[in-house]
Design a protein around this motif. Structure first.
Motif: not given
Length: 169
Positions: A89-117
């Protein structure tokens, strides 16, 4: 060889005193999360902890081995050390405290908006401006132009009045 559920259950019982701990199935193996951070992997019934400075101090005798081919080396914790719940438990807690905070990534989209004007004033109000959310590759642009031309009598009139522009968002 996949990890047995009994191995995961045993390790999780040993880590019950650590707050925010959970195990998730990942690609046939298991990942151990603490406070939302992946701190360890259970692969082929072996426990691999992410290498951090505090973790290396606590597990000085642990070997650096990759949990699976092509992975970065992690600290291999031998099953004899799993029995000491306080140390684990001490090993896991020490490892978690040493790791950087988890930053969720924005979902990547392969879609683009195509506009015809419309550039000219001859188009009906319905077709002055419209957009689709579709993959922006050459074939799709050609298909989009074919769709647009079906609403107009001739391609020449359409090409003179409409200018496709890709808006990436």
């Amino acid at each position: 060889m996949a990890t047995q559920q009994s191995t995961v259950d045993y390790i999780m019982r040993q880590l019950a005193s650590v707050s925010g701990i959970s195990a998730n199935k990942m690609f046939g193996e298991f990942g151990i999360r603490c406070d939302g951070k992946i701190v360890a992997l259970i692969c082929d019934d072996q426990l691999f902890v992410k290498p951090t400075a505090p973790g290396r101090e606590l597990a000085a005798d642990a070997a650096d081995l990759p949990p699976y081919p092509g992975a970065k080396p992690s600290l291999l914790i031998v099953p004899d050390r799993w029995e000491d719940a306080g140390w684990l438990s001490a090993l896991i807690r020490a490892t978690a405290d040493a790791l950087p905070a988890h930053i969720p990534q924005a979902p990547t989209s392969h879609k683009k908006i195509i506009s015809f004007q419309a550039l000219g004033g001859w188009a009906s109000p319905t077709f002055q401006s419209f957009s689709w959310e579709i993959p922006a590759d050459r074939g799709t642009l050609n298909r989009a132009m074919v769709m647009v031309t079906r609403y107009r009598r001739t391609y020449n009139r359409l090409a003179a009045a409409w200018k496709p522009c890709i808006v990436v968002s």
